[in-house]
Design an enzyme around this catalytic site. Structure first.
Site: not given
Ligand code: PXP
Length: 239
Positions: A6, A9, A42, A44, A48, A69, A100, A150, A190
């Site tokens: 992901n 960030h 994601h 949003r 952001r 996402e 999330t 997931e 997550h």
């Molecule tokens: N899975 C989902 C559904 C999420 O919303 C997120 C965060 O955007 C992640 C995985 C990844 O989480 P992390 O950034 O804590 O690894």
């Protein structure tokens, strides 16, 4: 086990200056070169971090699985249908949340979720629903037509004692087994970090993990020395 990286960030750092770097597309290419099976972003409602254009460019550049996402709402379904990701993960989205918070309550939000699943599936998109590791939620995800669940690993990740972590791992394991028995592909995600990944990765029934914050954080740390050396080399101008 597969890893989807992901890159949200990376875009968070870019948006802090409203600049054009760092680019999540560049990060996505490097993640795939390093062996990730694909890339997750994601989009949003408040935009952001990831922007619509990022998703469009990623659609052209990601060679593996592009996972979008999103909230199960008309706006995001329209974006997904226009861009055509390989996979969509439906997540809850609360105003003002930092990230999330918990899995989607498929029982409470069944109408919106079912309508999003139907529209996306009709376009050939694999639909995943982010749920707590709870067999009832997995059953409801199956009932509304999801292909993937997931399982939320955040409670495991934040457990303060080894006993609580073990209890939560067991819930993830049980939910993953139940998902397999129903013909769903169980993924996890997550809060996973370099410290806590191994017990989750050892759950054989899980097919894939989605990891973001910890990988982007580490990339910033391990890349710092080279970045400073490169700047110093440029500053070392001959008078
Ligand atoms: N899975 C989902 C559904 C999420 O919303 C997120 C965060 O955007 C992640 C995985 C990844 O989480 P992390 O950034 O804590 O690894």
């Amino acid at each position: 086990m597969r890893l989807s990286v992901n890159v949200d960030h990376v875009a968070t750092i870019r948006q802090a200056r409203m600049a054009d770097e760092p680019d999540p597309v560049w990060a996505a290419v490097l993640a795939e070169l390093a062996g990730a099976c694909g890339v997750t972003v994601h989009l949003r409602g408040d935009r952001r971090h990831i922007q619509d254009r990022d998703v469009e460019v990623l659609r052209e550049t990601v060679a593996g699985v592009l996972n979008l996402e999103m909230k199960a709402c008309e706006e995001m379904v329209a974006v997904a249908r226009r861009v055509g990701p390989d996979m969509c993960t439906l997540v809850p989205e609360g105003e003002g949340e930092l990230t999330t918070q918990g899995g989607l309550d498929v029982v409470r939000e069944e109408k919106e979720v079912r309508s999003a699943v139907d529209a996306l599936s009709a376009d050939g998109v694999d639909v995943s629903i982010f749920v707590d590791p709870d067999v009832v939620q997995v059953e409801r995800a199956k009932a509304v037509g999801a292909h993937i669940v997931e399982l939320h690993t955040g409670v495991y990740a934040e457990a303060k004692t080894p006993e609580n972590a073990e209890r939560e791992l067991e819930r993830i394991r049980v939910a993953a087994i139940a998902a397999r028995e129903m013909g769903l592909f169980p993924h996890g995600g997550h809060g996973i970090t370099y410290r806590n990944v191994q017990p989750v990765a050892a759950i054989r029934e899980l097919a894939e993990l989605s990891i973001g914050h910890s990988i982007v954080s580490r990339a910033v740390s391990v890349g710092m020395e080279l970045a400073v050396r490169e700047m110093l080399a440029l500053m070392d101008v001959v008078e």
